[in-house]
Design a protein around this motif. Structure first.
Motif, PDB file in Angstrom:
ATOM      1  N   HIS A 127       0.947  -1.182   0.148  1.00 37.02           N
ATOM      2  CA  HIS A 127      -0.107   0.014   0.020  1.00 37.02           C
ATOM      3  C   HIS A 127       1.025   1.295  -0.187  1.00 37.02           C
ATOM      4  O   HIS A 127       0.532   2.282  -0.730  1.00 37.02           O
ATOM      5  CB  HIS A 127      -0.892   0.013   1.106  1.00 37.02           C
ATOM      6  N   ILE A 128       1.896   1.457   0.806  1.00 36.50           N
ATOM      7  CA  ILE A 128       2.971   2.330   0.969  1.00 36.50           C
ATOM      8  C   ILE A 128       3.345   2.523  -0.600  1.00 36.50           C
ATOM      9  O   ILE A 128       3.821   3.560  -1.094  1.00 36.50           O
ATOM     10  CB  ILE A 128       3.911   2.426   2.051  1.00 36.50           C
ATOM     11  N   ARG A 129       3.725   1.489  -0.873  1.00 38.21           N
ATOM     12  CA  ARG A 129       4.623   1.647  -2.346  1.00 38.21           C
ATOM     13  C   ARG A 129       3.890   2.068  -3.434  1.00 38.21           C
ATOM     14  O   ARG A 129       4.091   2.811  -4.250  1.00 38.21           O
ATOM     15  CB  ARG A 129       5.053  -0.021  -2.718  1.00 38.21           C
ATOM     16  N   ASN A 130       2.370   1.721  -3.400  1.00 40.48           N
ATOM     17  CA  ASN A 130       1.429   1.992  -4.380  1.00 40.48           C
ATOM     18  C   ASN A 130       1.122   3.980  -4.116  1.00 40.48           C
ATOM     19  O   ASN A 130       1.177   4.563  -5.230  1.00 40.48           O
ATOM     20  CB  ASN A 130       0.004   1.491  -4.360  1.00 40.48           C
TER      21      ASN A 130
ATOM     22  N   GLY B 146       7.941   3.832   4.669  1.00 37.33           N
ATOM     23  CA  GLY B 146       7.904   4.843   4.243  1.00 37.33           C
ATOM     24  C   GLY B 146       9.524   5.673   4.099  1.00 37.33           C
ATOM     25  O   GLY B 146       9.915   6.173   3.234  1.00 37.33           O
ATOM     26  N   HIS B 147       9.797   5.630   5.226  1.00 32.39           N
ATOM     27  CA  HIS B 147      11.321   6.113   5.574  1.00 32.39           C
ATOM     28  C   HIS B 147      12.199   5.471   4.594  1.00 32.39           C
ATOM     29  O   HIS B 147      13.139   6.186   3.887  1.00 32.39           O
ATOM     30  CB  HIS B 147      11.482   6.160   7.076  1.00 32.39           C
TER      31      HIS B 147
ATOM     32  N   ASN C 191      -0.536   9.369   4.040  1.00 30.42           N
ATOM     33  CA  ASN C 191      -1.392   9.199   2.967  1.00 30.42           C
ATOM     34  C   ASN C 191      -1.811   8.009   2.738  1.00 30.42           C
ATOM     35  O   ASN C 191      -3.187   7.575   2.255  1.00 30.42           O
ATOM     36  CB  ASN C 191      -0.761   9.895   1.678  1.00 30.42           C
ATOM     37  N   ALA C 192      -0.965   6.843   2.895  1.00 30.56           N
ATOM     38  CA  ALA C 192      -1.409   5.425   2.455  1.00 30.56           C
ATOM     39  C   ALA C 192      -2.517   5.055   3.449  1.00 30.56           C
ATOM     40  O   ALA C 192      -3.433   4.373   3.231  1.00 30.56           O
ATOM     41  CB  ALA C 192       0.119   4.651   2.731  1.00 30.56           C
ATOM     42  N   PHE C 193      -2.433   5.482   5.013  1.00 33.23           N
ATOM     43  CA  PHE C 193      -3.458   5.358   5.721  1.00 33.23           C
ATOM     44  C   PHE C 193      -4.797   5.841   5.351  1.00 33.23           C
ATOM     45  O   PHE C 193      -5.604   5.207   5.156  1.00 33.23           O
ATOM     46  CB  PHE C 193      -3.011   5.854   7.081  1.00 33.23           C
ATOM     47  N   HIS C 194      -4.833   6.890   4.790  1.00 31.48           N
ATOM     48  CA  HIS C 194      -5.651   7.619   4.477  1.00 31.48           C
ATOM     49  C   HIS C 194      -6.571   6.813   3.186  1.00 31.48           C
ATOM     50  O   HIS C 194      -7.751   6.838   2.892  1.00 31.48           O
ATOM     51  CB  HIS C 194      -5.801   9.168   4.049  1.00 31.48           C
ATOM     52  N   GLU C 195      -5.563   6.443   2.406  1.00 30.37           N
ATOM     53  CA  GLU C 195      -6.161   5.997   1.202  1.00 30.37           C
ATOM     54  C   GLU C 195      -6.624   4.473   1.177  1.00 30.37           C
ATOM     55  O   GLU C 195      -6.701   3.860   0.171  1.00 30.37           O
ATOM     56  CB  GLU C 195      -4.959   5.937  -0.023  1.00 30.37           C
ATOM     57  N   SER C 196      -6.049   3.700   2.358  1.00 35.85           N
ATOM     58  CA  SER C 196      -6.312   2.339   2.564  1.00 35.85           C
ATOM     59  C   SER C 196      -7.863   2.258   2.979  1.00 35.85           C
ATOM     60  O   SER C 196      -8.714   2.965   3.513  1.00 35.85           O
ATOM     61  CB  SER C 196      -5.482   1.762   3.647  1.00 35.85           C
ATOM     62  N   SER C 197      -8.394   0.981   2.476  1.00 36.74           N
ATOM     63  CA  SER C 197      -9.782   0.642   2.796  1.00 36.74           C
ATOM     64  C   SER C 197      -9.821   0.706   4.552  1.00 36.74           C
ATOM     65  O   SER C 197     -11.461   0.870   4.759  1.00 36.74           O
ATOM     66  CB  SER C 197     -10.116  -0.549   2.389  1.00 36.74           C
ATOM     67  N   ASN C 198      -9.036   0.396   5.272  1.00 40.68           N
ATOM     68  CA  ASN C 198      -9.303   0.535   6.785  1.00 40.68           C
ATOM     69  C   ASN C 198      -9.484   1.843   7.074  1.00 40.68           C
ATOM     70  O   ASN C 198      -9.958   1.943   8.266  1.00 40.68           O
ATOM     71  CB  ASN C 198      -7.805  -0.075   7.452  1.00 40.68           C
TER      72      ASN C 198
END
Ligand code: ZN
Length: 671
Positions: free
Chosen positions: A381-384, A510-511, A584-591
């Protein structure tokens, strides 16, 4: 020397907390918070104040953090495994069990160690004493390299910066007894005092070897003079951050021109590699100084210098007086008040000597395959999200954008542990003396490393052992590895909510990923070659953004000491970009849509608390001083506060006014 960048700075959590943590369904540690602190005043203290109050630094440690606590737990687990192996009378000779068990026994046999004093090293001291001419000195320098002593310079291997498919030799600056050149050159009162302490320490150590007080004191001054000359000729840590500054391919003839008094062909033959024709002479100015010393220093002084480096490196493995004297310097440098217990010190060395064999035992016991699968989701997810960022970042031309996306598409990552384990069959270990096991292991490691020169790069090989609480990115391989040791709370908790995991392990991932695009990593292409893939205009914009970080961090002071913005910029960029990416990955995830408030803290607030928790730590002033000088990572509190200050998402989530000291008025944004 391996040229890689790691997410190494202290993280946090304690033994008791680790037990209670696994029962905590939320995975958030609200009992670490200091509710008397206003989050807009000092968020790091707000998130970790109570933890910090409840976790004073144990006497044997320079600092205490979530990271050290997890490392402690792992060390205890591994200790039990190794004790059981050592107890088994049926370990087959030359099996890995025999090596692990005997190494441990040799280190634990304090009675034998104390009886022997420094006598096991006698053959080594005699080699130095018996040198009669410059060529003997040459042979001795090669020999010392092979037994792990990088003195008066470091010789090792690296992936060629400009052709990452090749492994080449590298000769680099070294030869110091203190941690960095700045310890010799700074004139601040603390450093003047430290140099006095160092002189008295060297004197006492030489007396332990049987020198008269007068000679020992004379020799200590000689040693400090030689090392100061080396320090003056050394590049600073900041200068070394520029790959172009530490890359100078030189043929044998060219090497010979830099140091006419050092026969490189002979040196390579002594190491067992007579065919080496070209190496990276990383720091040519330093080798001009080596030449100077070879020309001007008497053989007698060289003997004094080499003898010191031999005893400095081996004293921790000898009898009590040597161990205590060695610890004296550590105390001065780090502020630690007492020695770690013997078993703990032996475990640390065992990790060094047989690290991957020990790591294999660790992952078999502690690392379920399900951990690997659970982390994969967050990682993908972070990679995307990073891919999407690179596609849409407004300031980049389409040319640079294509190159950046190509680099990302070639990036590899691994989770947990290597597919191929290191083969230790050529290493022989017996029941002692301990110091000889240490030297044999160091020689095995050195030969293992040098043996790569001239061979294709082994892409299955890892640079760090999996039981460490860490992760790293290697720009020459364009890959990052998440080590098994870090995949536990508070970094990763399969039962915790997405906000908590994205804030912690998501931030670490991410780091590491953005290290490929920090001010240093961005100079390497997708194949790991040092090659500019930026248009001139884009590079200028990127450097301007990076400079904002340098400027921001240079303003910070810790205990009155200024942070070196130019030293920490790469790690600070990875911190800021990695945190933004995880958010951003957290916000874009379905969770995200399923995330709920926990005890009044919104999902976004949980994200930032979790990110701050992994950096909770206490540190002694001496250790803080050492790290500000040599560590490319920002001081630990800034790994929360420094980053958040740039993030409007943070300001919004805690509804902070724009006057808050937690807000950087001229926000930096790199990615
Ligand atoms: Zn890093």
């Amino acid at each position: 020397m391996k040229y890689f960048i790691t997410f190494i700075c202290g993280f946090l959590l304690s033994t008791q907390l680790s037990a209670s943590m696994s029962q905590d369904k939320t995975g958030l540690y609200l009992d670490w918070l200091d509710y008397h602190m206003n989050p807009g005043q000092n968020f790091y203290e707000f998130a970790n104040g109570t933890w910090r109050k409840n976790h004073p630094i144990p006497a044997a440690y320079p600092s205490w953090s979530v990271w050290t606590v997890l490392q402690e737990n792992n060390t205890k687990i591994i200790h039990t495994l190794i004790q059981n192996i050592a107890k088994n009378p049926n370990n087959k000779p030359n099996s890995i069990q025999q090596k692990i068990g005997d190494f441990y026994k040799s280190g634990m046999d304090e009675t034998a160690l104390n009886k022997l004093g420094s006598t096991p090293l006698q053959p080594e001291f005699s080699r130095i004493e018996n040198m009669n001419q410059l060529s003997d000195l040459q042979h001795e320098i090669a020999h010392l390299q092979l037994i792990g002593m990088s003195t008066p310079f470091i010789f090792d291997q690296m992936q060629d910066f400009t052709d990452s498919s090749k492994v080449i030799g590298i000769a680099n600056q070294g030869g110091l007894g203190l941690p960095d050149r700045d310890y010799y050159l700074l004139n601040d009162k603390k450093f003047v005092e430290l140099r006095k302490d160092y002189l008295s320490h060297v004197t006492r150590m030489l007396k332990l070897l049987g020198e008269t007080p007068f000679n020992a004191s004379q020799d200590a001054h000689t040693i400090l003079t030689i090392e100061t000359a080396f320090a003056k000729a050394s590049l600073s840590r900041i200068e070394q951050r520029d790959p172009h500054h530490i890359y100078h391919l030189k043929t044998l003839d060219e090497l010979q021109k830099v140091t006419p008094h050092f026969d490189w062909k002979l040196f390579f033959a002594d190491l067992g590699y007579p065919d080496i024709q070209q190496i990276n002479l990383a720091t040519p100015t330093f080798f001009v100084c080596i030449e100077d010393q070879l020309k001007n220093l008497s053989l007698k002084d060289w003997k004094v210098y080499l003898r010191w480096h031999l005893i400095q490196a081996t004293a921790p493995y000898l009898s009590k007086p040597f161990v205590d004297e060695s610890f004296y310097l550590q105390k001065k440098l780090t502020g630690a008040k007492q020695l770690l217990p013997r078993w703990h010190r032996v475990m640390n060395e065992e990790n060094e000597a047989l690290g991957f064999a020990v790591g294999k035992l660790y992952v078999e016991k502690m690392f379920p395959l399900s951990s690997k699968q659970a982390i994969q989701d967050i990682l993908d997810h972070i990679r995307n999200t990073l891919e999407l960022d690179l596609k849409t970042v407004p300031w980049m031309s389409s040319e640079t954008r294509t190159a950046a996306l190509h680099k990302l598409s070639l990036m590899k990552y691994h989770i947990g542990y290597p597919d191929k384990w290191r083969d230790y069959s050529a290493l022989s270990i017996d029941q002692g003396p301990y110091v000889l096991n240490i030297l044999k292991s160091a020689e095995f490691a050195k030969r293992y490393s040098l043996n790569k020169i001239g061979k294709p790069v082994d892409r299955q090989e890892w640079d760090m052992i999996p039981q460490e609480i860490n992760a790293y990115y290697d720009p020459s391989k364009n890959e990052f590895n998440l080590l098994a040791g870090i995949l536990q709370p508070p970094f990763f908790n399969p039962n915790a909510g997405a906000a908590v995991n994205y804030g912690a392990i998501g931030y670490v991932i991410g780091h590491e990923m953005t290290h490929a695009f920090d001010d240093q990593g961005a100079q390497f292409d997708g194949q790991g070659n040092l090659k500019n893939w930026w248009t001139e205009d884009d590079l200028k914009k990127f450097q301007l953004a990076a400079h904002c970080i340098v400027h921001q961090y240079s303003q910070y002071k810790i205990n009155g000491q200024s942070v070196q913005g130019n030293l920490v910029s790469g790690e600070a960029i990875a911190d800021l970009s990695g945190m933004t990416l995880a958010y951003n990955a957290f916000h874009e995830s379905s969770n995200y849509s399923k995330a709920v408030a926990i005890k009044g803290f919104t999902p976004d607030q949980q994200f930032f608390l979790s990110a701050a928790h992994i950096n909770a730590a206490n540190m002694r002033p001496e250790e803080s001083r050492r790290r500000i000088l040599i560590d490319p990572h920002p001081p630990i509190q800034l790994r929360s506060n420094g980053i958040f200050a740039n993030m409007p998402e943070f300001q919004n989530s805690f509804a902070l006014s724009s006057n808050s000291p937690m807000i950087n008025k001229d926000r930096c944004k790199v990615w």
